[in-house]
Design a protein around this motif. Structure first.
Motif, PDB file in Angstrom:
ATOM      1  N   ALA A 146      -1.193   7.451  -7.601  1.00 20.35           N
ATOM      2  CA  ALA A 146      -2.503   7.163  -7.028  1.00 20.35           C
ATOM      3  C   ALA A 146      -3.261   6.113  -7.833  1.00 20.35           C
ATOM      4  O   ALA A 146      -4.009   5.322  -7.282  1.00 20.35           O
ATOM      5  CB  ALA A 146      -3.329   8.454  -6.940  1.00 20.35           C
TER       6      ALA A 146
ATOM      7  N   ARG B 235      -4.287  11.796  -2.164  1.00 20.78           N
ATOM      8  CA  ARG B 235      -5.219  10.786  -2.667  1.00 20.78           C
ATOM      9  C   ARG B 235      -4.892   9.441  -2.026  1.00 20.78           C
ATOM     10  O   ARG B 235      -3.748   9.039  -1.955  1.00 20.78           O
ATOM     11  CB  ARG B 235      -5.128  10.670  -4.194  1.00 20.78           C
ATOM     12  CG  ARG B 235      -5.605  11.909  -4.927  1.00 20.78           C
ATOM     13  CD  ARG B 235      -5.381  11.748  -6.433  1.00 20.78           C
ATOM     14  NE  ARG B 235      -5.857  12.905  -7.171  1.00 20.78           N
ATOM     15  CZ  ARG B 235      -7.095  13.044  -7.637  1.00 20.78           C
ATOM     16  NH1 ARG B 235      -7.976  12.076  -7.420  1.00 20.78           N
ATOM     17  NH2 ARG B 235      -7.456  14.117  -8.299  1.00 20.78           N
ATOM     18  N   ARG B 236      -5.932   8.784  -1.601  1.00 17.46           N
ATOM     19  CA  ARG B 236      -5.789   7.454  -1.009  1.00 17.46           C
ATOM     20  C   ARG B 236      -7.090   6.688  -1.205  1.00 17.46           C
ATOM     21  O   ARG B 236      -8.140   7.274  -1.507  1.00 17.46           O
ATOM     22  CB  ARG B 236      -5.474   7.563   0.488  1.00 17.46           C
ATOM     23  CG  ARG B 236      -6.573   8.239   1.302  1.00 17.46           C
ATOM     24  CD  ARG B 236      -6.361   8.048   2.789  1.00 17.46           C
ATOM     25  NE  ARG B 236      -7.361   8.720   3.612  1.00 17.46           N
ATOM     26  CZ  ARG B 236      -8.569   8.230   3.873  1.00 17.46           C
ATOM     27  NH1 ARG B 236      -8.952   7.067   3.351  1.00 17.46           N
ATOM     28  NH2 ARG B 236      -9.412   8.912   4.636  1.00 17.46           N
TER      29      ARG B 236
ATOM     30  N   GLU C  67      -9.455  13.985  -2.938  1.00 14.28           N
ATOM     31  CA  GLU C  67      -8.581  14.148  -1.786  1.00 14.28           C
ATOM     32  C   GLU C  67      -9.344  13.827  -0.503  1.00 14.28           C
ATOM     33  O   GLU C  67     -10.408  14.373  -0.249  1.00 14.28           O
ATOM     34  CB  GLU C  67      -8.035  15.574  -1.738  1.00 14.28           C
ATOM     35  CG  GLU C  67      -7.149  15.927  -2.926  1.00 14.28           C
ATOM     36  CD  GLU C  67      -6.510  17.299  -2.762  1.00 14.28           C
ATOM     37  OE1 GLU C  67      -6.658  17.894  -1.676  1.00 14.28           O
ATOM     38  OE2 GLU C  67      -5.871  17.765  -3.718  1.00 14.28           O
TER      39      GLU C  67
ATOM     40  N   TRP D 259       0.240   6.090   3.983  1.00 13.94           N
ATOM     41  CA  TRP D 259      -0.309   7.128   3.106  1.00 13.94           C
ATOM     42  C   TRP D 259      -0.050   8.543   3.639  1.00 13.94           C
ATOM     43  O   TRP D 259      -0.666   9.502   3.164  1.00 13.94           O
ATOM     44  CB  TRP D 259      -1.812   6.907   2.945  1.00 13.94           C
ATOM     45  CG  TRP D 259      -2.147   5.610   2.260  1.00 13.94           C
ATOM     46  CD1 TRP D 259      -1.369   4.916   1.382  1.00 13.94           C
ATOM     47  CD2 TRP D 259      -3.351   4.852   2.423  1.00 13.94           C
ATOM     48  NE1 TRP D 259      -2.005   3.770   0.974  1.00 13.94           N
ATOM     49  CE2 TRP D 259      -3.237   3.699   1.601  1.00 13.94           C
ATOM     50  CE3 TRP D 259      -4.515   5.008   3.172  1.00 13.94           C
ATOM     51  CZ2 TRP D 259      -4.241   2.735   1.504  1.00 13.94           C
ATOM     52  CZ3 TRP D 259      -5.515   4.052   3.087  1.00 13.94           C
ATOM     53  CH2 TRP D 259      -5.370   2.931   2.260  1.00 13.94           C
TER      54      TRP D 259
ATOM     55  N   LEU E  77      -1.778   1.863   7.654  1.00 11.55           N
ATOM     56  CA  LEU E  77      -2.172   2.603   6.450  1.00 11.55           C
ATOM     57  C   LEU E  77      -2.017   4.105   6.662  1.00 11.55           C
ATOM     58  O   LEU E  77      -1.624   4.830   5.732  1.00 11.55           O
ATOM     59  CB  LEU E  77      -3.621   2.273   6.083  1.00 11.55           C
ATOM     60  CG  LEU E  77      -3.889   0.868   5.562  1.00 11.55           C
ATOM     61  CD1 LEU E  77      -5.380   0.655   5.331  1.00 11.55           C
ATOM     62  CD2 LEU E  77      -3.110   0.599   4.272  1.00 11.55           C
TER      63      LEU E  77
ATOM     64  N   ARG F 140      -0.039  11.944   1.502  1.00 10.72           N
ATOM     65  CA  ARG F 140      -0.688  11.765   0.196  1.00 10.72           C
ATOM     66  C   ARG F 140      -2.072  12.406   0.209  1.00 10.72           C
ATOM     67  O   ARG F 140      -2.860  12.196   1.128  1.00 10.72           O
ATOM     68  CB  ARG F 140      -0.823  10.280  -0.148  1.00 10.72           C
ATOM     69  CG  ARG F 140       0.507   9.583  -0.377  1.00 10.72           C
ATOM     70  CD  ARG F 140       0.277   8.206  -0.962  1.00 10.72           C
ATOM     71  NE  ARG F 140       1.532   7.488  -1.168  1.00 10.72           N
ATOM     72  CZ  ARG F 140       1.630   6.310  -1.758  1.00 10.72           C
ATOM     73  NH1 ARG F 140       0.527   5.721  -2.211  1.00 10.72           N
ATOM     74  NH2 ARG F 140       2.794   5.729  -1.922  1.00 10.72           N
TER      75      ARG F 140
ATOM     76  N   LEU G 264      -3.013   2.473  -6.766  1.00  4.76           N
ATOM     77  CA  LEU G 264      -3.673   2.061  -5.545  1.00  4.76           C
ATOM     78  C   LEU G 264      -5.095   1.601  -5.837  1.00  4.76           C
ATOM     79  O   LEU G 264      -5.699   2.025  -6.830  1.00  4.76           O
ATOM     80  CB  LEU G 264      -3.717   3.218  -4.543  1.00  4.76           C
ATOM     81  CG  LEU G 264      -2.417   3.594  -3.833  1.00  4.76           C
ATOM     82  CD1 LEU G 264      -2.603   4.906  -3.087  1.00  4.76           C
ATOM     83  CD2 LEU G 264      -1.990   2.488  -2.884  1.00  4.76           C
TER      84      LEU G 264
ATOM     85  N   MET H 132       0.823  -1.214   0.000  1.00  5.20           N
ATOM     86  CA  MET H 132       0.000   0.000   0.000  1.00  5.20           C
ATOM     87  C   MET H 132       0.857   1.264   0.000  1.00  5.20           C
ATOM     88  O   MET H 132       0.439   2.311  -0.496  1.00  5.20           O
ATOM     89  CB  MET H 132      -0.926   0.008   1.221  1.00  5.20           C
ATOM     90  CG  MET H 132      -2.030  -1.036   1.201  1.00  5.20           C
ATOM     91  SD  MET H 132      -3.266  -0.786  -0.100  1.00  5.20           S
ATOM     92  CE  MET H 132      -2.761  -2.051  -1.280  1.00  5.20           C
ATOM     93  N   ALA H 133       2.050   1.161   0.543  1.00  3.96           N
ATOM     94  CA  ALA H 133       2.938   2.324   0.596  1.00  3.96           C
ATOM     95  C   ALA H 133       3.801   2.457  -0.638  1.00  3.96           C
ATOM     96  O   ALA H 133       4.292   3.552  -0.946  1.00  3.96           O
ATOM     97  CB  ALA H 133       3.843   2.231   1.833  1.00  3.96           C
TER      98      ALA H 133
END
Length: 439
Positions: A81, A113-114, A364, A108, A104, A111, A84, A75-76
């Motif tokens: 983006a 966006r996630r 975002e 993230w 998580l 960032r 993901l 995930m990292a």
């Protein structure tokens, strides 16, 4: 990650047992429109076997085992983006959810966006309400399987001053199948066994004996013992006294009695009476209007979970069932539990779908902020994180499995062997040691 992307939305489900994989995968399909589904099975005591996965019967675009640290590393690692997933569904026990949320949050960090993070419960919430809920706090959506659960969840969060806006009312995602209309030939009685309810040998033997007696008293009925797992396999809960082994010691069994495995929905297709202590199978059965009995023979106790069915009209005993009585469910109770046999079930996931779509369209999202931190729970949180090889800030501890690189072929073989040995120890050795300690 905007909703307008030409590619199909992608969901990643991280699950730690066969039951939670079923819940997570079906939840993803309910709250998203035809997503790409990638499954990650958290390596541990209850990692599903191939047979269990086949029984669940859910197809994924990919499915593999991971450790918590391996999952977080992936995930990292995605620099862009669009690499993901759009949604991450955490279908884990409460401590696992909390650990992954902190991991998580660190993965993230910084960032804009996630993915949207979703979690919830696989069935009836009858114990550890506050503990389990606060361990799940921090996800974007905490799904409640009924109106009653949604009220209780919000009450817990509000009671500690935590944000309760993440709670979204839905229903259990696996309630489906054709409604029951008429008795089958032969009339079929199914006892839905549970791995750890009840726990004692005496109570489990009693329930098995009564099921066998019912078969003898009604020779024209088919009486089925529906089992969750085979000896050596694990589900969400540990089964130290499998009914299969108890049945082997019960002597000659009636011809109309047998044990079955398989998908619960397929078993319900031929069921005329579903009997259980407190299994979620009761809600599946009630949803399909199958006559459903929740036993009081070993008491109505919080430890058993059958107290959840107070007011349902389903509480009864083997004596009454032997005499031919059938419970009549209470409609108001059914509606409060998200069991909507009147057709409203299909709308149960509208709110969750709208919430996910809104969050995806926003692009975002704010950082994940679980209620538990080293400030609010300094004597509790570190132990939870350590069990998943994470430090207090969500980073991998030194020497954590999978912290540096993915497992090679040799490590994979060793892990499979170690997991088999661990399961054997939990299933066979640990119960013996506990019994010896009681002498």
């Amino acid at each position: 990650m905007p909703a307008s992307t030409p590619n199909p939305l992608r969901a990643v489900v991280l699950a730690d047992s066969d039951t939670r994989w079923k819940w997570g995968a079906l939840t993803a399909s309910r709250i998203m429109s035809d997503p790409r589904l990638d499954g990650c099975l958290l390596r541990g005591r209850a990692t599903p076997t191939p047979r269990q996965l086949q029984e669940v019967g859910i197809r994924a675009d990919s499915l593999r085992e991971v450790t918590a640290v391996e999952f977080l590393r992936e995930m990292a690692a995605a620099p862009e983006a669009d690499r993901l997933p759009d949604v991450v569904v955490l279908a884990l026990v409460g401590g696992g959810v909390q650990a992954i949320l902190h991991g998580l949050a660190r993965a993230w960090q910084g960032r804009a966006r996630r993915p949207v993070v979703v979690t919830g419960y696989v069935g009836v919430v009858y114990e550890k309400l506050a503990d389990g809920l606060l361990l799940r706090h921090g996800a974007d959506l905490v799904l409640a399987n009924s109106a009653q659960d949604a009220e209780r969840f919000r009450g817990v969060y509000a009671g500690v001053g935590a944000d309760d806006s993440s709670v979204v009312e839905t229903a259990l995602p696996f309630l489906d199948g054709e409604p029951y209309t008429a008795p089958h030939d032969p009339y079929t009685v199914v006892f839905a066994a549970q791995p750890s309810v009840p726990e004692t040998r005496a109570e489990r033997t009693y329930l098995l004996d009564r099921l066998i007696q019912h078969a003898r008293k009604h020779p024209h009925r088919e009486v089925l013992l529906k089992l969750r797992s085979k000896p050596g396999e694990h589900t969400t809960h540990i089964e130290e006294l499998p009914y299969q082994r108890l049945a082997q010691r019960a002597g000659a069994l009636p011809e109309n009695f047998r044990t079955v495995y398989g998908h619960m929905g397929e078993v319900l297709d031929r069921t005329d009476l579903l009997v259980t202590v407190s299994s979620t199978a009761a809600l599946e059965s009630l949803h399909r209007r199958v006559p459903t009995a929740v036993l009081t023979d070993v008491g109505v106790r919080e430890k058993l979970g059958n107290h959840h069915f107070l007011g349902s009209g389903c509480l009864t005993s083997w004596d009454r069932l032997d005499a031919g009585e059938l419970p009549e469910p209470e409609p108001t109770w059914l509606a409060r539990q998200g069991v909507a046999a009147d057709g409203a079930y299909e709308k149960s996931f509208d709110a969750a779908r709208e919430r996910v779509a809104t969050l995806l369209a926003r692009g975002e999202l704010p950082p994940l902020r679980p209620y538990y931190t080293t400030t609010t729970a300094p004597g509790y949180l570190p132990g939870i994180l350590t069990r998943h090889h994470l430090a207090a800030d969500g980073s991998p501890l030194p020497g954590a499995p999978g912290a540096d690189k993915g497992p090679g072929p040799v490590r994979q073989v060793v892990r499979r062997a170690a997991r088999g040995a661990y399961r054997h120890g939990v299933q066979r050795v640990a119960p013996v040691i506990r019994r010896m300690g009681e002498l």
